[in-house]
Enzyme design. Sequence first.
Site, short mmCIF file in Angstrom:
data_model
loop_
_atom_site.label_atom_id
_atom_site.label_comp_id
_atom_site.label_asym_id
_atom_site.label_seq_id
_atom_site.Cartn_x
_atom_site.Cartn_y
_atom_site.Cartn_z
N HIS A 146 129.48 -26.36 16.03
CA HIS A 146 129.52 -27.45 15.42
C HIS A 146 129.61 -27.25 13.80
O HIS A 146 129.24 -28.46 13.08
CB HIS A 146 128.69 -28.64 15.75
CG HIS A 146 128.53 -29.01 17.30
ND1 HIS A 146 127.83 -29.45 18.03
CD2 HIS A 146 130.11 -28.69 18.13
CE1 HIS A 146 128.50 -29.61 19.16
NE2 HIS A 146 129.56 -29.18 19.23
N ARG A 158 120.22 -34.64 5.12
CA ARG A 158 120.21 -33.55 6.08
C ARG A 158 119.83 -32.18 5.50
O ARG A 158 118.92 -31.20 5.87
CB ARG A 158 121.41 -33.41 7.22
CG ARG A 158 121.75 -34.43 7.91
CD ARG A 158 121.03 -34.91 9.17
NE ARG A 158 119.86 -35.60 8.85
CZ ARG A 158 119.56 -36.63 8.57
NH1 ARG A 158 120.58 -37.31 8.25
NH2 ARG A 158 118.47 -37.17 8.24
N GLN A 198 124.73 -25.01 18.89
CA GLN A 198 125.45 -26.36 18.54
C GLN A 198 124.85 -26.94 16.97
O GLN A 198 125.25 -27.62 16.56
CB GLN A 198 124.95 -27.42 19.68
CG GLN A 198 125.84 -27.22 20.84
CD GLN A 198 125.19 -27.83 21.81
OE1 GLN A 198 125.84 -29.08 22.18
NE2 GLN A 198 124.30 -27.29 22.87
N ASN A 199 123.70 -26.08 16.69
CA ASN A 199 122.93 -26.90 15.48
C ASN A 199 123.57 -26.27 14.31
O ASN A 199 124.27 -25.10 14.14
CB ASN A 199 121.58 -26.16 15.57
CG ASN A 199 120.86 -26.61 16.81
OD1 ASN A 199 121.15 -27.50 17.43
ND2 ASN A 199 119.62 -26.06 17.16
N VAL A 200 123.51 -27.28 13.23
CA VAL A 200 124.30 -26.85 12.04
C VAL A 200 123.26 -26.37 10.97
O VAL A 200 123.51 -26.01 9.90
CB VAL A 200 124.96 -28.19 11.50
CG1 VAL A 200 126.16 -28.55 12.51
CG2 VAL A 200 123.97 -29.45 11.38
N ASP A 201 121.92 -26.42 11.41
CA ASP A 201 121.16 -25.49 10.47
C ASP A 201 121.26 -24.10 10.58
O ASP A 201 121.80 -23.47 11.18
CB ASP A 201 119.57 -25.85 10.84
CG ASP A 201 119.19 -25.37 12.42
OD1 ASP A 201 119.44 -24.27 12.49
OD2 ASP A 201 118.77 -26.31 13.26
P1 OAD Z 1 120.19 -33.62 22.09
O1 OAD Z 1 119.44 -34.40 21.24
O2 OAD Z 1 121.45 -34.34 22.91
O3 OAD Z 1 119.43 -32.77 23.34
C1 OAD Z 1 118.09 -32.14 22.78
C2 OAD Z 1 117.38 -31.68 24.07
O4 OAD Z 1 116.48 -30.96 23.49
C3 OAD Z 1 117.06 -32.58 25.05
O5 OAD Z 1 117.23 -31.80 26.40
C4 OAD Z 1 115.32 -32.29 24.88
O6 OAD Z 1 114.73 -32.52 26.06
C5 OAD Z 1 115.36 -31.15 24.07
N1 OAD Z 1 114.14 -30.67 23.58
C6 OAD Z 1 113.37 -31.77 22.76
N2 OAD Z 1 112.26 -31.01 22.24
C7 OAD Z 1 112.46 -29.55 22.62
C8 OAD Z 1 111.63 -28.55 22.27
N3 OAD Z 1 110.22 -28.77 21.51
N4 OAD Z 1 111.94 -27.33 22.91
C9 OAD Z 1 113.06 -27.20 23.56
N5 OAD Z 1 113.99 -28.15 23.86
C10 OAD Z 1 113.49 -29.45 23.35
O7 OAD Z 1 120.76 -32.30 21.28
P2 OAD Z 1 122.02 -31.51 21.45
O8 OAD Z 1 122.25 -31.10 22.94
O9 OAD Z 1 122.02 -30.26 20.60
O10 OAD Z 1 126.89 -32.77 17.40
O11 OAD Z 1 123.53 -32.35 21.03
C11 OAD Z 1 124.58 -31.80 21.22
C12 OAD Z 1 125.31 -32.13 19.91
O12 OAD Z 1 125.38 -33.71 19.88
C13 OAD Z 1 124.80 -31.85 18.43
O13 OAD Z 1 125.09 -30.72 18.21
C14 OAD Z 1 125.37 -33.00 17.73
C15 OAD Z 1 125.33 -34.08 18.49
O14 OAD Z 1 125.92 -35.21 18.31
C16 OAD Z 1 127.34 -33.23 16.45
O15 OAD Z 1 126.90 -33.73 15.39
C17 OAD Z 1 129.08 -32.86 16.17
#
Ligand code: OAD
Length: 233
Positions: free
Chosen positions: A103, A55, A85-88
Amino acid sequence: MRIVVLTGAGMSAESGISTFRDNGGLWDQYNVEDVATPEGWARNPKLVTEFYNVRRKELLGTKPCLGHELVAKLEEKHAVTVVTQNVDNLHERAGSSYVIHLHGELMKVTSSRSPNDPRYIKTLDPEHIEVKMGDLAGDGSQLRPFIVWFGEAVPEIDRAVEECEKADMLIVIGTSLNVYPAAGLTRCVRPGTPIYLIDPKPVQWNSDVPVHHIMKGASEGMKELMKLLKIED
Ligand code: OAD
């Protein structure tokens, strides 16, 4: 105006970092229990260490997208807190100056015995991003990624709640709102606070308060929002 920008993996999608739950996302390719839980770490720390090494290597090859840059630009006129929530580190690299990482952070490592003890949290030098088994933290335990795994406490949530309670506007970008406590932040703003959601797909909105959904990707969506807020890009 005080603005909180709550971001998830979709914020960084246009920089080339996979989301988690979209088709072909990271959780289609890896078993979340293996690489993002304390139990996975206890079972196979080498696998987990290698997963985060990959990663990190990916992150070094990316750069902020226009969406990150426009979020940073909001600071020219407003008091902005990014809660991610992003780790980047793409928000920081785009110029956002106040970023709360719920996170954890990919470029940091810590003690596997006391992960939240600030004495043992260190930022990796971009030249040396590969952690190996046997690399030790200051307390002599194996170095682990500074990532909040499922089932672990989220120490930064209190600060994030406080920011949301003070906010005059909430902007939510690129999160499926599946993971708590982060997803609960949408309910922490004061009644009547305007909320904008930027996501190209429908999102299961998790609160009763009305939300203005801009159904676009992070960059195009931020451009549209900047127009609405009368901030030119
Ligand atoms: P998800 O993968 O669950 O959701 C990503 C969201 O981004 C979705 O609603 C997509 O529709 C949207 N998306 C996709 N492409 C996009 C774009 N170009 N512009 C804007 N939105 C877009 O990711 P998170 O909600 O961040 O935690 O997930 C939350 C947590 O679950 C993460 O922090 C991680 C994961 O497991 C850990 O690893 C602890």
